[in-house]
Design a protein around this motif. Structure first.
Motif, PDB file in Angstrom:
ATOM      1  N   HIS A  24       0.813  -1.219   0.000  1.00  0.00           N
ATOM      2  CA  HIS A  24       0.000   0.000   0.000  1.00  0.00           C
ATOM      3  C   HIS A  24       0.847   1.271   0.000  1.00  0.00           C
ATOM      4  O   HIS A  24       0.391   2.310  -0.474  1.00  0.00           O
ATOM      5  CB  HIS A  24      -0.936   0.005   1.206  1.00  0.00           C
ATOM      6  CG  HIS A  24      -1.978  -1.078   1.153  1.00  0.00           C
ATOM      7  ND1 HIS A  24      -3.004  -1.068   0.233  1.00  0.00           N
ATOM      8  CD2 HIS A  24      -2.143  -2.212   1.898  1.00  0.00           C
ATOM      9  CE1 HIS A  24      -3.770  -2.135   0.404  1.00  0.00           C
ATOM     10  NE2 HIS A  24      -3.267  -2.848   1.407  1.00  0.00           N
TER      11      HIS A  24
ATOM     12  N   PHE B 179     -12.924  11.277  -0.141  1.00  0.00           N
ATOM     13  CA  PHE B 179     -12.429   9.906  -0.322  1.00  0.00           C
ATOM     14  C   PHE B 179     -11.358   9.537   0.698  1.00  0.00           C
ATOM     15  O   PHE B 179     -11.258   8.379   1.106  1.00  0.00           O
ATOM     16  CB  PHE B 179     -11.859   9.746  -1.730  1.00  0.00           C
ATOM     17  CG  PHE B 179     -12.915   9.645  -2.788  1.00  0.00           C
ATOM     18  CD1 PHE B 179     -13.833   8.609  -2.773  1.00  0.00           C
ATOM     19  CD2 PHE B 179     -12.997  10.583  -3.794  1.00  0.00           C
ATOM     20  CE1 PHE B 179     -14.802   8.513  -3.748  1.00  0.00           C
ATOM     21  CE2 PHE B 179     -13.966  10.497  -4.782  1.00  0.00           C
ATOM     22  CZ  PHE B 179     -14.876   9.462  -4.755  1.00  0.00           C
TER      23      PHE B 179
ATOM     24  N   ASN C 181      -8.455   8.677   0.596  1.00  0.00           N
ATOM     25  CA  ASN C 181      -7.373   7.783   0.181  1.00  0.00           C
ATOM     26  C   ASN C 181      -7.235   7.862  -1.330  1.00  0.00           C
ATOM     27  O   ASN C 181      -8.181   8.202  -2.048  1.00  0.00           O
ATOM     28  CB  ASN C 181      -7.622   6.343   0.639  1.00  0.00           C
ATOM     29  CG  ASN C 181      -8.806   5.708  -0.064  1.00  0.00           C
ATOM     30  OD1 ASN C 181      -8.709   5.242  -1.200  1.00  0.00           O
ATOM     31  ND2 ASN C 181      -9.957   5.698   0.620  1.00  0.00           N
TER      32      ASN C 181
ATOM     33  N   HIS D 185      -6.725   5.491  -3.510  1.00  0.00           N
ATOM     34  CA  HIS D 185      -7.151   4.353  -4.337  1.00  0.00           C
ATOM     35  C   HIS D 185      -8.440   4.686  -5.088  1.00  0.00           C
ATOM     36  O   HIS D 185      -8.539   4.450  -6.299  1.00  0.00           O
ATOM     37  CB  HIS D 185      -7.332   3.116  -3.455  1.00  0.00           C
ATOM     38  CG  HIS D 185      -6.081   2.732  -2.713  1.00  0.00           C
ATOM     39  ND1 HIS D 185      -4.943   2.316  -3.357  1.00  0.00           N
ATOM     40  CD2 HIS D 185      -5.805   2.710  -1.382  1.00  0.00           C
ATOM     41  CE1 HIS D 185      -4.002   2.055  -2.457  1.00  0.00           C
ATOM     42  NE2 HIS D 185      -4.505   2.283  -1.247  1.00  0.00           N
ATOM     43  N   GLN D 186      -9.439   5.208  -4.390  1.00  0.00           N
ATOM     44  CA  GLN D 186     -10.689   5.556  -5.063  1.00  0.00           C
ATOM     45  C   GLN D 186     -10.505   6.747  -6.001  1.00  0.00           C
ATOM     46  O   GLN D 186     -11.085   6.787  -7.087  1.00  0.00           O
ATOM     47  CB  GLN D 186     -11.775   5.860  -4.025  1.00  0.00           C
ATOM     48  CG  GLN D 186     -12.272   4.617  -3.290  1.00  0.00           C
ATOM     49  CD  GLN D 186     -13.425   4.933  -2.357  1.00  0.00           C
ATOM     50  OE1 GLN D 186     -13.406   5.944  -1.664  1.00  0.00           O
ATOM     51  NE2 GLN D 186     -14.431   4.078  -2.324  1.00  0.00           N
TER      52      GLN D 186
ATOM     53  N   ASN E 197      -8.994   5.406  -9.120  1.00  0.00           N
ATOM     54  CA  ASN E 197      -9.993   4.798 -10.001  1.00  0.00           C
ATOM     55  C   ASN E 197     -10.738   5.852 -10.805  1.00  0.00           C
ATOM     56  O   ASN E 197     -10.978   5.686 -12.005  1.00  0.00           O
ATOM     57  CB  ASN E 197     -10.988   3.977  -9.177  1.00  0.00           C
ATOM     58  CG  ASN E 197     -10.347   2.764  -8.524  1.00  0.00           C
ATOM     59  OD1 ASN E 197      -9.324   2.250  -8.997  1.00  0.00           O
ATOM     60  ND2 ASN E 197     -10.918   2.306  -7.422  1.00  0.00           N
TER      61      ASN E 197
ATOM     62  N   LYS F 105     -14.353  -0.546 -12.087  1.00  0.00           N
ATOM     63  CA  LYS F 105     -14.019   0.416 -11.030  1.00  0.00           C
ATOM     64  C   LYS F 105     -15.059   1.526 -10.887  1.00  0.00           C
ATOM     65  O   LYS F 105     -14.850   2.448 -10.102  1.00  0.00           O
ATOM     66  CB  LYS F 105     -12.652   1.046 -11.341  1.00  0.00           C
ATOM     67  CG  LYS F 105     -11.508   0.067 -11.560  1.00  0.00           C
ATOM     68  CD  LYS F 105     -11.157  -0.662 -10.273  1.00  0.00           C
ATOM     69  CE  LYS F 105      -9.983  -1.607 -10.478  1.00  0.00           C
ATOM     70  NZ  LYS F 105      -8.715  -0.908 -10.673  1.00  0.00           N
TER      71      LYS F 105
ATOM     72  N   HIS G  36     -18.066   1.607  -9.558  1.00  0.00           N
ATOM     73  CA  HIS G  36     -18.687   1.698  -8.238  1.00  0.00           C
ATOM     74  C   HIS G  36     -17.675   2.000  -7.149  1.00  0.00           C
ATOM     75  O   HIS G  36     -18.056   2.247  -5.998  1.00  0.00           O
ATOM     76  CB  HIS G  36     -19.413   0.387  -7.923  1.00  0.00           C
ATOM     77  CG  HIS G  36     -18.497  -0.794  -7.779  1.00  0.00           C
ATOM     78  ND1 HIS G  36     -17.883  -1.392  -8.864  1.00  0.00           N
ATOM     79  CD2 HIS G  36     -18.080  -1.479  -6.678  1.00  0.00           C
ATOM     80  CE1 HIS G  36     -17.143  -2.404  -8.447  1.00  0.00           C
ATOM     81  NE2 HIS G  36     -17.247  -2.472  -7.125  1.00  0.00           N
ATOM     82  N   ARG G  37     -16.384   1.988  -7.474  1.00  0.00           N
ATOM     83  CA  ARG G  37     -15.345   2.284  -6.487  1.00  0.00           C
ATOM     84  C   ARG G  37     -14.615   3.588  -6.815  1.00  0.00           C
ATOM     85  O   ARG G  37     -13.400   3.669  -6.747  1.00  0.00           O
ATOM     86  CB  ARG G  37     -14.345   1.127  -6.423  1.00  0.00           C
ATOM     87  CG  ARG G  37     -14.916  -0.124  -5.779  1.00  0.00           C
ATOM     88  CD  ARG G  37     -13.887  -1.219  -5.658  1.00  0.00           C
ATOM     89  NE  ARG G  37     -13.555  -1.801  -6.961  1.00  0.00           N
ATOM     90  CZ  ARG G  37     -12.649  -2.750  -7.132  1.00  0.00           C
ATOM     91  NH1 ARG G  37     -11.962  -3.218  -6.087  1.00  0.00           N
ATOM     92  NH2 ARG G  37     -12.406  -3.237  -8.334  1.00  0.00           N
ATOM     93  N   GLY G  38     -15.372   4.591  -7.144  1.00  0.00           N
ATOM     94  CA  GLY G  38     -14.810   5.913  -7.420  1.00  0.00           C
ATOM     95  C   GLY G  38     -14.899   6.335  -8.868  1.00  0.00           C
ATOM     96  O   GLY G  38     -14.764   7.528  -9.176  1.00  0.00           O
TER      97      GLY G  38
ATOM     98  N   TRP H  30     -17.373   6.627 -10.702  1.00  0.00           N
ATOM     99  CA  TRP H  30     -18.569   7.428 -10.993  1.00  0.00           C
ATOM    100  C   TRP H  30     -18.320   8.926 -10.867  1.00  0.00           C
ATOM    101  O   TRP H  30     -19.076   9.737 -11.411  1.00  0.00           O
ATOM    102  CB  TRP H  30     -19.693   7.031 -10.035  1.00  0.00           C
ATOM    103  CG  TRP H  30     -19.333   7.164  -8.591  1.00  0.00           C
ATOM    104  CD1 TRP H  30     -18.768   6.213  -7.789  1.00  0.00           C
ATOM    105  CD2 TRP H  30     -19.498   8.325  -7.769  1.00  0.00           C
ATOM    106  NE1 TRP H  30     -18.574   6.707  -6.515  1.00  0.00           N
ATOM    107  CE2 TRP H  30     -19.020   8.003  -6.487  1.00  0.00           C
ATOM    108  CE3 TRP H  30     -20.003   9.597  -8.000  1.00  0.00           C
ATOM    109  CZ2 TRP H  30     -19.027   8.910  -5.441  1.00  0.00           C
ATOM    110  CZ3 TRP H  30     -20.013  10.511  -6.953  1.00  0.00           C
ATOM    111  CH2 TRP H  30     -19.529  10.158  -5.692  1.00  0.00           C
TER     112      TRP H  30
END
Length: 590
Positions: free
Chosen positions: A169, A252, A254, A256-257, A260, A313, A315-317, A319
């Motif tokens: 990470h 967010f 973080n 990662h999102q 995406n 991806k 639904h994990r950012g 959008w």
């Protein structure tokens, strides 16, 4: 999508760079709430400072950008070499195409392509400064510095993860040698600011072009550099970007999102760019269809692959850029539709010169002392707002000037090239049409120049001295108009003179051939100007017809009306003093 990328790239770049702060506390779990809040606070603070200094421009610090990025690439490339030598050099086997095959054979690897796309994000903002560099310099920089250093950096991180997979990470900062940790952190933050500045500049550039095309509500565009026309600052867009960047970063929390979301935006930008390139190759460059087919297949094969991976991806950012792009797309489309309809109305309802001439010198009205500046977007003709005004209020100023302001993409227009003045109707009407980018003082100076030149031209024509002028036989050659400098067009209804500004300035030094009519008109204008100047602006309200479709009523009566209310008013654009301002309202049914 590029505007959305201008929101997401600063957020992910700064948040990723600030991620090194939490590794300064080895005794504290790196996933603790304290560290996460510290990273977000540092990132938000950097973003606020970055957007707050945009109005200063990048001229004074722009020379630092190239050294910062160059040192950044050398650092990550060097760290990659150290990690490959220190941890596991066998990762170099990944260059073999066989490992690509085995990578996909293991399954559940297709969505990972959505993370790989982040390796090339940022190139979509290259167009913002591409006009300042030769194509060859960009190709050399990418081939000899950018690409090798990125490969070494990612291969070095892979070698590090072969020995310490639990650090996945925070692999970038974890893989940095302790002795250079903080210098790399500083350079990483500076490089993130440079990357953010590139996308912010790209967003400003897009907005400016959209405004020029009538596809975006009016905003204030400020040039921050006299040397580079692409260095601009748009206050309204700057603060909107800052608010959205801070909201995305704090929301967010973080990378990662946000990654995406950023990757999804970049993939769609690439797909749309490829589709537009296909049209350009077919319709503009007229390329052979085989060449177009090869380009289409190769480009869509790569970009379609990444796009299919990014779908997982959403639904994990993913959008976020869709929502941002939809909001800007709707606003731009509605604004373009509304302004196009309004412009069509103004063109179709333009007042014919015959109607003006039929009213006589007094226009059938009471001519009150003063000067009336009637603003219009029409470069030629009498706007409908003028007819609407004199129909409802049978009085007008002694001198009427129709002003049309046009903008060109330069820092400043030379003084002698700012005006194009012509007369509307005979001299006794005292009506002029003027295009310029400043007002009253320069306007009257150019009106006086225009009338002096017009008088000289009339004298030349009356005495039929064009031939001697052209042949150079006359002693007064310096005082006579050059047919290459002055073009006169006659019609039964009007006389229009198009004057070269340089020639106009020269003729002002002449004191000969001044007629009594010219003296009278100059004296008349001088006295009228002292009486006062009134700025007359049209305030048009668009409404949909009662029998219009429901969606059209929503677009015109609500969305377009809302955009008109929040965009800059005409009096702010033209810097009209409020005490001399007169708004003339009219309703347009579309």
């Amino acid at each position: 999508m590029v505007i959305g990328d201008g929101i997401l790239t600063p957020a992910i770049s700064v948040l990723s760079a600030a991620g090194g702060v939490k590794l300064d506390y080895p005794k504290v779990d790196n996933k603790s709430i304290l560290n996460e809040k510290a990273v977000v606070l540092v990132a938000v603070a950097i973003l606020v400072v970055l957007f707050s200094v945009q109005h200063f421009g990048v001229d004074k610090v722009g020379w630092l950008f190239a050294p910062i990025v160059f040192v950044w690439f050398l650092l990550i490339g060097g760290i990659g070499i150290i990690n490959i030598w220190k941890y596991d050099s066998s990762v170099l086997k990944a260059f073999s195409p066989v490992h690509v095959y085995w990578f996909f054979r293991k399954g559940h690897t297709w969505p990972s392509l959505g993370g790989i796309i982040l390796c090339i994000t940022g190139t979509e903002a290259l167009f913002a400064d591409v006009c300042q560099f030769p194509v060859l310099s960009i190709q050399i920089a990418f081939a000899t510095v950018v690409y090798p250093c990125l490969l070494l950096a990612y291969i070095g991180q892979a070698a590090y993860l072969m020995k310490k997979p639990d650090h996945v990470h925070d692999v970038f900062y974890r893989s940095i040698p302790d002795i250079i940790y903080w210098p790399v952190f500083v350079v990483a933050t500076a490089a993130a600011v440079v990357a953010s500045q590139a996308t912010i500049s790209a967003t400003f550039s897009l907005i400016k072009q959209a405004v020029a095309l009538g596809c975006f509500p009016r905003v204030k565009v400020m040039h921050t550099s006299k040397k580079y026309s692409s260095h601009i600052y748009i206050p309204e867009i700057n603060w909107i970007l800052m608010i959205l960047c801070v909201a995305v970063t704090a929301g967010f929390k973080n990378q990662h999102q946000i990654g995406n979301a950023c990757g999804f935006a970049v993939v769609i930008v690439m797909l749309v760019t490829t589709l537009i390139m296909i049209l350009i190759m077919l319709l503009v460059w007229r390329c052979h269809w085989i060449l177009v087919l090869i380009f289409t297949v190769l480009s869509l094969l790569v970009e379609g692959t990444y796009f299919s991976a990014m779908i997982f991806k959403i639904h994990r950012g993913g959008w976020v850029p869709l929502v941002i792009a939809a909001a800007f797309f709707i606003s731009m489309s509605v604004w373009h539709y509304g302004t196009m309809k309004r412009h069509q109305f103004e063109l179709q309802s333009k007042v014919p010169i015959e109607w003006i001439l039929g009213l006589g010198p007094s226009l059938g009205l009471v001519r009150v002392p003063g000067v009336g500046l009637v603003y219009s977007e029409l470069a030629n003709g009498v706007p409908h707002i003028f007819a609407h005004f004199i129909t409802n209020l049978p009085a007008i100023h002694s001198v009427v000037i129709f002003v049309c302001v046009k903008y060109i993409p330069v820092y400043a227009v030379p003084e002698g090239e700012r005006f194009l003045v012509k007369r509307v109707g005979p001299k006794s009407f005292h009506m002029f049409h003027c295009r310029d980018d400043e007002f009253e003082k320069n306007l009257f100076e150019n009106l006086f120049r225009f009338m002096r030149l017009e008088s000289l031209m009339d004298s030349c024509m009356a005495s039929e001295v064009y031939s001697p002028c052209d042949q150079g036989d006359s002693k007064d050659d310096a005082n006579l108009p050059d047919p290459h400098k002055v073009t006169t067009t006659f019609s039964p209804n009007s006389i229009v003179s198009v004057v070269s500004p340089e020639y106009t300035v020269r003729t002002m030094s002449s004191s000969q051939m001044i007629s009594q009519d010219e003296i009278d008109e100059l004296e008349f204008l001088t006295n009228i100007r002292a009486t006062g100047v009134v700025h007359i602006l049209g305030k048009t309200v668009m409404m949909a017809r009662r029998d219009s479709e429901f969606y059209k009523k929503i677009l015109i009566d609500y969305i377009f009306t809302f955009l008109r209310k929040i965009c800059r008013e005409n009096n702010a654009i033209f810097y009209c003093p409020r005490e001399c301002l007169l708004n003339v309202g009219q309703v347009i049914i579309v």
